[in-house]
Every structure is written in structure tokens, then in C-alpha cells.
Write an enzyme that holds these catalytic residues in place. Structure first.
Site, mmCIF file in Angstrom:
data_model
loop_
_atom_site.group_PDB
_atom_site.id
_atom_site.type_symbol
_atom_site.label_atom_id
_atom_site.label_comp_id
_atom_site.label_asym_id
_atom_site.label_seq_id
_atom_site.Cartn_x
_atom_site.Cartn_y
_atom_site.Cartn_z
ATOM 1 N N THR A 285 15.798 2.338 5.190
ATOM 2 C CA THR A 285 15.249 2.169 3.844
ATOM 3 C C THR A 285 15.282 3.475 3.080
ATOM 4 O O THR A 285 15.700 3.535 1.920
ATOM 5 C CB THR A 285 13.798 1.648 3.917
ATOM 6 O OG1 THR A 285 13.785 0.382 4.564
ATOM 7 C CG2 THR A 285 13.193 1.514 2.533
ATOM 8 N N SER B 262 6.194 1.375 6.702
ATOM 9 C CA SER B 262 7.136 0.264 6.870
ATOM 10 C C SER B 262 8.524 0.611 6.368
ATOM 11 O O SER B 262 9.434 -0.219 6.421
ATOM 12 C CB SER B 262 6.625 -0.977 6.126
ATOM 13 O OG SER B 262 6.696 -0.789 4.732
ATOM 14 N N CYS C 200 14.238 -6.017 -0.366
ATOM 15 C CA CYS C 200 12.906 -6.613 -0.226
ATOM 16 C C CYS C 200 12.264 -6.817 -1.598
ATOM 17 O O CYS C 200 11.669 -7.857 -1.877
ATOM 18 C CB CYS C 200 12.026 -5.751 0.669
ATOM 19 S SG CYS C 200 11.744 -4.057 0.090
ATOM 20 N N PRO D 196 14.160 4.787 8.551
ATOM 21 C CA PRO D 196 15.253 5.650 8.099
ATOM 22 C C PRO D 196 16.295 4.913 7.271
ATOM 23 O O PRO D 196 16.874 5.474 6.340
ATOM 24 C CB PRO D 196 15.853 6.188 9.407
ATOM 25 C CG PRO D 196 15.353 5.268 10.483
ATOM 26 C CD PRO D 196 14.023 4.783 10.017
ATOM 27 N N ALA E 266 17.168 6.039 3.499
ATOM 28 C CA ALA E 266 18.535 6.500 3.215
ATOM 29 C C ALA E 266 19.210 5.679 2.125
ATOM 30 O O ALA E 266 20.262 6.066 1.624
ATOM 31 C CB ALA E 266 19.376 6.450 4.486
ATOM 32 N N ASN F 233 7.288 -6.184 3.156
ATOM 33 C CA ASN F 233 8.584 -5.876 2.577
ATOM 34 C C ASN F 233 9.719 -6.160 3.552
ATOM 35 O O ASN F 233 10.811 -6.596 3.155
ATOM 36 C CB ASN F 233 8.635 -4.417 2.120
ATOM 37 C CG ASN F 233 8.275 -3.440 3.227
ATOM 38 O OD1 ASN F 233 7.222 -3.564 3.868
ATOM 39 N ND2 ASN F 233 9.132 -2.462 3.482
#
Length: 311
Positions: free
Chosen positions: A168, A163, A132, A166, A170, A290
Site C-alpha cells: 500500500t 493496516s 480500497c 509495504p 509503495a 480497507n
């Protein structure tokens, strides 16, 4: 409908579900065929079924086993970097000519930012949508690069912690590494750096991005015009993408150079761009710009690839 390219989405979370809704509502050359997940109770699979889309909760293996797979020409992967490596191998083994648009930081295929280099990769079997932060900021680096040589570019992406799911969280390391590489390979900077901030503020804030570019001295009016033109180009598929304030410039003289880690002493032009990204709120809240910029960029990429099939 027969002229549209049939597609599947792997990943029934926020990004995959938002992309599905975008395709169903706005795609001109793509037809949503299958939504793939691994959680039979996920909202994404339930919503897909309500909207008349075929589903499977058995992952990529379930997709390949479905009769609909025979007609699918393109797959969007909205899972994770690790899962995408597995999915890519499975899909290519099952159908050698499958086209894959990767929304994870796996970066198996070339980095793709639609307004910068999509045309260079239109025939690639797998294209990567970077991150993003990359989709939001690399166009600005490329805009400066159109006017002057860019020695260094650093981006700071601030997104609402609400936003950041999980997937993102990780993939934070992959986010920074992939974005930094793409700043160099796509944006044209000699050296790139990326930072992500998960902002816990309430109410949640819109995505904000700051782009610092160190370049050779250049005509500031030309740089500003290039940045503004690039913003308009991104807005063609991400309407909520905008400059937060006017482009800022600092002259860095030879007798007072900046000391930049990894670059050394720098003298030239520093350009600072402040961006804000508001989501379209198709499925995700407006503050999740994002995620919206990723699904919007993926849709724009898929649509352009589909048009290449019709030539």
C-alpha cells in the site's frame, strides 16, 4: 468440488492470505488450489500449507511450473502494481484463456466495482478491483449519478496506518490516480479526485471514507434513497460497510457558487456521505476494513465470473 472453478492467489501477504481464507470458508463456486509467494518464510504460505493448499515461493514462474496450473482457470493477483504487469504477461503467455482478478492499482483491465459495473465486464480476461478507497466510495458516487448528473466527486479515505503494509505504501501515487480515474469511469463523475490518509491513531481506527459529490439540483429524498439502497447492495458482500451518519445536503446557489479546482464555479447540489468499513476479521483485524473490502469485492467478482462459466 468438480463444479467449482480452481483458482490461485499470487501474493502471500495480508490481502492474499485473507482472500484465501474467504475462499476456503465461504466460496460457493471457487476452489482454492495454489497460494503463490516469493518469501518461503511468509505466514501466508505456512498457513496455506496447514490448510491443505498447494504452495510455491517461486512467484508466477513457480506457479506456471506446477502440475496444478493445468487446471487453474482464474488467478487473483494481490501483489503490487509493478509486479502485476509482469504477472499478467507471464500468465497470458502460459495460458491464453486464464482469467485474472487484479487487486493492485495496475489497472491493465477495466475497473470493476461489483455493485456498479461487474455485469459489463463479466467476459473480460483481466478485471481491476481499483483500490480500497474506490471500492468503498465509488458506489456512493454512482448512487448520486443514478438521480442527477455528477460534475465533480472527491473522496477522502482514512485508514489505520497499521493496516497499510509495504504494498500500500509503495503504491500511494497509483492509489490516488487509479481511484480518481475510476470515480470518473465507473462512478460517472465528470471530474474525480482521491485522497488517502494513513492514520497513526492508537488504538487503530476503522476505515472511514468521506464522499463529496457536486451534481445538478435533484430531489434530495431520491438521492438519499439511492445512496441507502446502494449501501445495502454493498453490504451483501461487505457486511461491515455502513453509513456513519445521515446523508448531508447543501444547496449551492448561483449567486454564491463554489470555486472548485479543475471545475471552476459550481452551483447546484452538494451531497456529502460519511462511511465506515469494519472488517470481517477472517485473517486481518477488524480495523483493517480497507483490506477486507478489497478481498470481499474480489471474492464477489470471482464468484460471479465462475457462474458465467456454468451458463
Amino acid at each position: 468440488m468438480s463444479n467449482k472453478l480452481k483458482v490461485a492467489i499470487i501474493g502471500s501477504g495480508n490481502i492474499g492470505t485473507d482472500l484465501m481464507i474467504k475462499i476456503l470458508r465461504h466460496a460457493k463456486s471457487l476452489e482454492m488450489s495454489v497460494m503463490v509467494g516469493i518469501d518461503p518464510a511468509s505466514d501466508g504460505l505456512a498457513r496455506a500449507a496447514r490448510m491443505g493448499v498447494a504452495t510455491t515461493h517461486e512467484g508466477v514462474d513457480g506457479l506456471i511450473a506446477m502440475p496444478e496450473f493445468a487446471d487453474i482457470a482464474m488467478v487473483f493477483d494481490a501483489t503490487s502494481a509493478g509486479a502485476h504487469i509482469h504477472n499478467d504477461k507471464k500468465l497470458k503467455a502460459a495460458k491464453s484463456d486464464i482469467r485474472i482478478v487484479d487487486l493492485t492499482p495496475a489497472a491493465i483491465g477495466p475497473y470493476c466495482v461489483p455493485v456498479v459495473n461487474l455485469e459489463d465486464h463479466i467476459e473480460q480476461p483481466n478485471v481491476n478491483m481499483v483500490t480500497c478507497g474506490g471500492q468503498a466510495t465509488i458506489p456512493m458516487v454512482a448512487a448520486v449519478r443514478q438521480v442527477a448528473k455528477v460534475h465533480y466527486a472527491e473522496i477522502v479515505a482514512s485508514v489505520s496506518s497499521k493496516s497499510a503494509g509495504p504494498g500500500t505504501r509503495a503504491n500511494i501515487d497509483e492509489f490516488t490516480e487509479t481511484t480518481a480515474k475510476a470515480i470518473e469511469e465507473v462512478g460517472g463523475a465528470d471530474k474525480g479526485k482521491a485522497i488517502i490518509i494513513l492514520n497513526p491513531a492508537e488504538p487503530p481506527l476503522l476505515m472511514r471514507d468521506t464522499v463529496y459529490v457536486l451534481s445538478e439540483q435533484a430531489d434530495k429524498a431520491r438521492v438519499e434513497a439511492s445512496v441507502e439502497a446502494m449501501v445495502q447492495a454493498v453490504q451483501s458482500y461487505v457486511p461491515g460497510y455502513r453509513l456513519k451518519q445521515k446523508v448531508q445536503f447543501d444547496d449551492i446557489p448561483e449567486n454564491a457558487p463554489l470555486n472548485v479546482p479543475g471545475l471552476g464555479k459550481f452551483a447546484g447540489l452538494k451531497t456529502t456521505v460519511f462511511l465506515e468499513v469494519e472488517g470481517a476479521a477472517h485473517y486481518l483485524p477488524a480495523y483493517a476494513g480497507n483490506l477486507d473490502i478489497m478481498t470481499s469485492a474480489a471474492l464477489a467478482t470471482g464468484e460471479r465470473i465462475a457462474l458465467s462459466y456454468q451458463r
